[in-house]
Design a protein around this motif. Structure first.
Motif, PDB file in Angstrom:
ATOM      1  N   ILE A  37       0.860  -1.183   0.000  1.00 40.98           N
ATOM      2  CA  ILE A  37       0.000   0.000   0.000  1.00 40.98           C
ATOM      3  C   ILE A  37       0.899   1.237   0.000  1.00 40.98           C
ATOM      4  O   ILE A  37       2.064   1.184   0.410  1.00 40.98           O
ATOM      5  CB  ILE A  37      -0.960   0.031   1.211  1.00 40.98           C
ATOM      6  CG1 ILE A  37      -0.161   0.080   2.525  1.00 40.98           C
ATOM      7  CG2 ILE A  37      -1.892  -1.169   1.197  1.00 40.98           C
ATOM      8  CD1 ILE A  37      -1.047   0.283   3.741  1.00 40.98           C
ATOM      9  N   THR A  38       0.333   2.380  -0.482  1.00 36.57           N
ATOM     10  CA  THR A  38       1.099   3.653  -0.519  1.00 36.57           C
ATOM     11  C   THR A  38       0.384   4.643   0.391  1.00 36.57           C
ATOM     12  O   THR A  38      -0.599   5.270  -0.005  1.00 36.57           O
ATOM     13  CB  THR A  38       1.171   4.189  -1.956  1.00 36.57           C
ATOM     14  OG1 THR A  38      -0.153   4.295  -2.455  1.00 36.57           O
ATOM     15  CG2 THR A  38       1.951   3.227  -2.845  1.00 36.57           C
ATOM     16  N   ALA A  39       0.845   4.719   1.609  1.00 41.92           N
ATOM     17  CA  ALA A  39       0.181   5.563   2.619  1.00 41.92           C
ATOM     18  C   ALA A  39       0.692   7.003   2.520  1.00 41.92           C
ATOM     19  O   ALA A  39       1.360   7.527   3.417  1.00 41.92           O
ATOM     20  CB  ALA A  39       0.437   4.990   4.003  1.00 41.92           C
ATOM     21  N   ASN A  40       0.378   7.677   1.401  1.00 42.67           N
ATOM     22  CA  ASN A  40       0.849   9.051   1.197  1.00 42.67           C
ATOM     23  C   ASN A  40      -0.286  10.064   1.199  1.00 42.67           C
ATOM     24  O   ASN A  40      -0.099  11.220   0.865  1.00 42.67           O
ATOM     25  CB  ASN A  40       1.635   9.144  -0.117  1.00 42.67           C
ATOM     26  CG  ASN A  40       0.798   8.632  -1.291  1.00 42.67           C
ATOM     27  OD1 ASN A  40      -0.399   8.427  -1.151  1.00 42.67           O
ATOM     28  ND2 ASN A  40       1.443   8.428  -2.440  1.00 42.67           N
ATOM     29  N   GLY A  41      -1.489   9.621   1.547  1.00 40.54           N
ATOM     30  CA  GLY A  41      -2.605  10.526   1.704  1.00 40.54           C
ATOM     31  C   GLY A  41      -3.221  11.014   0.416  1.00 40.54           C
ATOM     32  O   GLY A  41      -4.017  11.959   0.448  1.00 40.54           O
ATOM     33  N   GLN A  48       2.453  -6.460  18.068  1.00 35.74           N
ATOM     34  CA  GLN A  48       1.115  -6.265  17.517  1.00 35.74           C
ATOM     35  C   GLN A  48       0.819  -4.778  17.432  1.00 35.74           C
ATOM     36  O   GLN A  48       0.920  -4.050  18.409  1.00 35.74           O
ATOM     37  CB  GLN A  48       0.079  -6.962  18.401  1.00 35.74           C
ATOM     38  CG  GLN A  48      -1.354  -6.786  17.920  1.00 35.74           C
ATOM     39  CD  GLN A  48      -2.352  -7.563  18.764  1.00 35.74           C
ATOM     40  OE1 GLN A  48      -2.178  -8.740  18.989  1.00 35.74           O
ATOM     41  NE2 GLN A  48      -3.352  -6.865  19.243  1.00 35.74           N
ATOM     42  N   VAL A  49       0.428  -4.316  16.230  1.00 34.32           N
ATOM     43  CA  VAL A  49       0.113  -2.909  16.049  1.00 34.32           C
ATOM     44  C   VAL A  49      -1.354  -2.706  15.696  1.00 34.32           C
ATOM     45  O   VAL A  49      -1.833  -1.567  15.724  1.00 34.32           O
ATOM     46  CB  VAL A  49       1.002  -2.292  14.955  1.00 34.32           C
ATOM     47  CG1 VAL A  49       2.484  -2.366  15.349  1.00 34.32           C
ATOM     48  CG2 VAL A  49       0.784  -2.995  13.605  1.00 34.32           C
ATOM     49  N   GLN A  52      -5.016   3.690  10.015  1.00 29.42           N
ATOM     50  CA  GLN A  52      -5.926   4.794  10.289  1.00 29.42           C
ATOM     51  C   GLN A  52      -5.202   6.138  10.256  1.00 29.42           C
ATOM     52  O   GLN A  52      -5.827   7.192  10.222  1.00 29.42           O
ATOM     53  CB  GLN A  52      -6.590   4.581  11.655  1.00 29.42           C
ATOM     54  CG  GLN A  52      -7.461   3.314  11.661  1.00 29.42           C
ATOM     55  CD  GLN A  52      -7.962   2.985  13.046  1.00 29.42           C
ATOM     56  OE1 GLN A  52      -7.329   3.358  14.046  1.00 29.42           O
ATOM     57  NE2 GLN A  52      -9.088   2.294  13.120  1.00 29.42           N
ATOM     58  N   SER A  53      -3.870   6.075  10.254  1.00 29.01           N
ATOM     59  CA  SER A  53      -3.080   7.322  10.186  1.00 29.01           C
ATOM     60  C   SER A  53      -1.773   6.996   9.495  1.00 29.01           C
ATOM     61  O   SER A  53      -1.257   5.882   9.609  1.00 29.01           O
ATOM     62  CB  SER A  53      -2.817   7.869  11.596  1.00 29.01           C
ATOM     63  OG  SER A  53      -1.880   8.928  11.532  1.00 29.01           O
ATOM     64  N   THR A  54      -1.225   7.957   8.801  1.00 33.44           N
ATOM     65  CA  THR A  54       0.059   7.737   8.116  1.00 33.44           C
ATOM     66  C   THR A  54       1.224   8.283   8.931  1.00 33.44           C
ATOM     67  O   THR A  54       2.373   8.152   8.532  1.00 33.44           O
ATOM     68  CB  THR A  54       0.047   8.444   6.757  1.00 33.44           C
ATOM     69  OG1 THR A  54      -0.132   9.845   6.953  1.00 33.44           O
ATOM     70  CG2 THR A  54      -1.074   7.906   5.888  1.00 33.44           C
ATOM     71  N   THR A  55       0.929   8.885  10.095  1.00 29.26           N
ATOM     72  CA  THR A  55       1.982   9.545  10.877  1.00 29.26           C
ATOM     73  C   THR A  55       2.878   8.555  11.584  1.00 29.26           C
ATOM     74  O   THR A  55       3.981   8.905  12.021  1.00 29.26           O
ATOM     75  CB  THR A  55       1.355  10.472  11.919  1.00 29.26           C
ATOM     76  OG1 THR A  55       0.481   9.683  12.754  1.00 29.26           O
ATOM     77  CG2 THR A  55       0.532  11.549  11.241  1.00 29.26           C
ATOM     78  N   SER A  56       2.381   7.266  11.702  1.00 30.74           N
ATOM     79  CA  SER A  56       3.184   6.291  12.456  1.00 30.74           C
ATOM     80  C   SER A  56       4.271   5.675  11.600  1.00 30.74           C
ATOM     81  O   SER A  56       5.055   4.873  12.101  1.00 30.74           O
ATOM     82  CB  SER A  56       2.277   5.169  12.986  1.00 30.74           C
ATOM     83  OG  SER A  56       1.582   4.550  11.909  1.00 30.74           O
ATOM     84  N   PHE A  57       4.326   6.015  10.329  1.00 27.08           N
ATOM     85  CA  PHE A  57       5.359   5.440   9.466  1.00 27.08           C
ATOM     86  C   PHE A  57       6.520   6.411   9.390  1.00 27.08           C
ATOM     87  O   PHE A  57       6.434   7.467   8.768  1.00 27.08           O
ATOM     88  CB  PHE A  57       4.792   5.179   8.057  1.00 27.08           C
ATOM     89  CG  PHE A  57       3.557   4.302   8.078  1.00 27.08           C
ATOM     90  CD1 PHE A  57       3.638   2.992   8.528  1.00 27.08           C
ATOM     91  CD2 PHE A  57       2.325   4.803   7.679  1.00 27.08           C
ATOM     92  CE1 PHE A  57       2.507   2.212   8.549  1.00 27.08           C
ATOM     93  CE2 PHE A  57       1.201   4.014   7.698  1.00 27.08           C
ATOM     94  CZ  PHE A  57       1.280   2.702   8.147  1.00 27.08           C
TER      95      PHE A  57
END
Length: 752
Positions: free
Chosen positions: A673-677, A707-708, A720-725
């Motif tokens: 997946i590409t979690a770039n918003g 486990q995340v 649910q958020s991209t900030t954790s990457f």
């Protein structure tokens, strides 16, 4: 060094594993059976061919097998192939159940009496577990049911020629055939000429070559021990002597004259045999080269031939000479051969003739009747009558010819013979016709004369049933078509002062009524409703029997409740004859009777339809997961996921099948997946199979195994958020389970 208890246990376990690998993981080994010697015969060795007979039929076969052990209920079965070595329909020779711990033993068997051939094979089959050995080598096996010397003769006539010699002259042939063996055509034969085996295998052989001929039954390798070698017949050939009868080949002889036949070969001390129409009329006689035909003997006309035989000549038959009668004529009697003369009756006798200028003289009891010189004669007395006819024209001297004799009798009594007309079967035919077939005039001494043609229209008739008159039945024939007419029938008749009675005929007509039995089902199942056999016919005053497979199971109940499979019928005794119903076949219930055209686990594409069709049952009911009846057809169109229930009815039995319908995944589980918003491929989206199902748990771990994310009924909402990457590219691991059982697992690469 002393081993510890734990070390010893490990060694025992290892040994057990070795044994398991040696025996438990492999199947039994069955070796092909081998011929064995007979322990009941001293000095015997293993047989090489089976030559059985009624006097000896005891053979042994050795069989070996290797463990693991067979089951306790196992049986070893020795089987025989057909004569060509094939086991499509093997014959069982022996069966043992007490050798399940014996790895090397002998079967004892007797050869079936219908076995003959050179390529029989044997094999051994175990029943538990089911295994079959390799086939044995091929062997000759014959049951010798005939073991006596054959006797052969010309055409199997039974007459063996003197000295066993048959002469053939002028290129003729002769057929040899055994005459002392029953069912001769069922055997195969070995024919020999002077010690050479011939190609012919049939029961007869036609030969023309000289030689010593004999035969034996072909029992293959057992032929010698069968002792069927026949007598020998020698065939010799020679040249024709040109035998003929002197004079014309066609001769006419006047009645009462004689004619001498003479052979053209004489004075050589030969034996002569004379034939008329193929039958010997003189001889064999030495030097009997002549034969006199007597034209005064009745039936002298015919074809005459002579045969010669003797030293220095070939046995030979001449061409025939035809002897006919000239001036002969025929006499035709125009009345019955036997006539019954009733008191005060007269009868007329007459003849016709082909004589040119006939004159007549009638005779009674061998004496001429005065003034009885016409072609007909009126008689009023009993006796034996005939006429002599003389032809007063033609080339021959007149000689009277007597007609056939007519016997005229006065009866002491008459008897009738009645019989069935056409096809009649007791208790099967629904109608019958009886008729007078013969009228016999019976004399004082009991002699009977058939006078049917002469007197059948003179009698008055009356049919009787069980001794009483049948109203209106006063002809010589009666037709019956009603069961109520069953009984014993006879016919009486009167003419003048005579009364005649017939034999008795039993008439038992079947009912033309149809007896119908119905059942509320034909499939018997445990726990189902009972199957009841019934009939609409009132059985209150009837004698009846319920039968299963032909055996009576009840004779008192007007309906019958079935408890076993079989073929059932109702039989009512009607006027001494059985009235048989239709057959009702009750079979055992088998769930395989229900047939689905697709698997019970259906996978459909969401938004499309999948049809499942059932067959074999009487009726069907389809239910959804809420136990709601959704169809009563033999098929159903599925459009939604879920579990469905099909109940199929077979009479009083039912079969239930659970149908599971799931959607087909139209795409695979994504691994990137590409979690770039940017709204494209930002979320990890699962197929419908695994998403939004409360029974499916989705768990995601980071690269350190922590486990995340964990969610039942996954909503396709991770991440649910991209900030954790915090890296450009990160690897995560997922696991999808249902009820603790792993369904899918793999990696997810997240690119920022």
């Amino acid at each position: 060094m002393k081993r510890s208890n734990s070390t010893y246990s490990i060694l025992v376990l290892a040994l057990a594993l070795v044994l398991l690998g040696t025996f438990g993981a492999q199947a039994q080994v069955l070796y092909k059976p081998e011929p064995a010697d007979n322990p009941n015969l001293a000095g015997n060795s293993a047989w090489t061919a089976v030559c059985a007979s009624a006097g000896f039929n005891e053979y042994f076969v050795n069989f070996r097998w290797d463990p693991p052990m067979v089951e306790s209920d196992n049986e070893f079965v020795l089987e025989l192939s057909d004569a060509d070595g094939y086991f499509a329909e093997p014959t069982e020779l022996a069966r043992v159940s007490d050798k399940n711990t014996v790895f090397d033993f002998e079967f004892q068997f007797a050869l079936p009496t219908d076995m003959r051939g050179d390529n029989f094979k044997m094999r051994v089959r175990s029943t538990s577990p089911a295994k079959t050995s390799p086939a044995s080598d091929a062997f000759s096996m014959y049951f010798i049911d005939y073991n006596s010397p054959l006797l052969i003769s010309e055409n199997g006539s039974g007459t063996i020629p003197s000295g066993g010699l048959i002469q053939l002259c002028g290129g003729g042939s002769v057929t040899l055939k055994p005459h002392n063996i029953p069912n001769a055509e069922s055997y195969i034969y070995n024919w020999y000429r002077s010690g050479t085996l011939l190609a012919t295998k049939s029961e007869s052989i036609t030969v023309s070559d000289p030689g010593m001929y004999y035969v034996e039954l072909d029992y293959g390798d057992c032929s010698g021990s069968a002792n069927t070698l026949s007598n020998t017949i020698e065939i010799s050939t020679g040249t024709s002597s040109g035998l003929a009868i002197n004079g014309a080949t066609s001769v006419e002889v006047c009645p009462g004259d004689t004619y001498n036949l003479e052979a053209n070969i004489t004075g050589m001390g030969l034996t002569y045999t004379w034939y008329k129409d193929g039958t010997v009329v003189s001889g064999p006689t030495v030097d009997g080269s002549t034969y006199t035909v007597d034209g005064g003997a009745t039936g002298f006309e015919g074809s005459y031939a002579v045969e010669i035989d003797g030293a220095g000549v070939c046995k030979e038959l001449s061409e025939a000479v035809t002897i006919s009668s000239t001036g002969s004529f025929d006499i035709t009697v125009n009345n019955e051969e036997n006539i019954v003369l009733l008191p005060s009756q007269t009868k007329t006798l007459s003849v016709g003739t082909s004589a040119d200028s006939p004159s007549y003289q009638w005779y009674k009891n061998g004496s001429p009747i005065t003034d009885a010189t016409g072609s007909s004669l009126v008689i009023t007395e009993v006796g034996e009558y005939y006429v002599e006819v003389t032809d007063n024209g033609g080339a021959c001297t007149p000689a009277p010819v007597a007609s056939e004799t007519t016997t005229v009798v006065a009866p002491d009594s008459f008897e009738f013979v009645v019989d069935y007309v056409g096809t009649y079967t007791s208790c099967e035919s629904v109608d019958a016709t009886l008729s007078l077939s013969t009228i016999n005039a019976v004399s004082e001494n009991g002699a009977k004369t058939d006078v049917t043609a002469d007197l059948q229209n003179s009698f008055d008739y009356q049919w009787k049933l069980n001794g009483g008159n049948v109203t209106g039945e006063t002809s010589k024939t009666i037709t019956l078509s009603n069961q109520e007419a069953n009984g014993e029938y006879s016919l009486v008749g009167t003419v003048d002062a005579f009364q005649a009675s017939s034999n008795t005929l039993q008439v038992k007509l079947a009912s033309n009524e149809t007896l119908q039995v119905t059942a509320n089902g034909t499939v018997l199942c445990e726990g189902g409703e009972p199957i009841v056999l019934e009939t609409t016919k009132d059985l209150t005053n009837e004698s009846f029997q319920w039968k299963k497979d032909g055996t009576v199971v009840d004779s008192s109940s007007e309906s019958y409740t079935v408890s076993e499979t079989g073929v059932y019928q109702l039989v009512i005794t009607s006027n001494e004859c059985p009235l048989v119903s239709n057959e009702v076949t009750i079979s055992a219930f088998d769930e395989s009777l229900l047939v689905l055209d697709k698997t019970q686990d259906l996978i459909i594409v969401e938004g499309e339809t999948q049809t499942l069709t059932a067959s074999g049952a009487d009726s069907y009911e389809w239910y959804d997961a809420g136990n709601n009846l959704i169809s009563s057809s033999s098929y159903y169109d599925f459009t939604e996921e879920g579990e469905y229930l099909l109940i199929a009815t077979f009479g009083t039995c039912t079969v239930s099948k659970v149908i599971t319908v799931t959607y087909r995944d139209m795409f695979a589980i994504p691994n990137v997946i590409t979690a770039n918003g940017d709204g494209i491929n930002d979320l990890w989206v699962l197929p419908n199979t695994y998403s939004r199902d409360p029974n499916v748990l989705v768990t995601i771990f980071n690269e350190r195994g922590e486990q995340v994310f964990s969610q039942a009924g996954y909503e396709n909402n991770w991440p649910q958020s991209t900030t954790s990457f915090n890296k450009q590219s990160m690897i995560f691991y997922y696991k999808i389970t249902r009820g603790g059982k792993s369904l899918k697992q793999g990696t997810i690469t997240v690119i920022k």
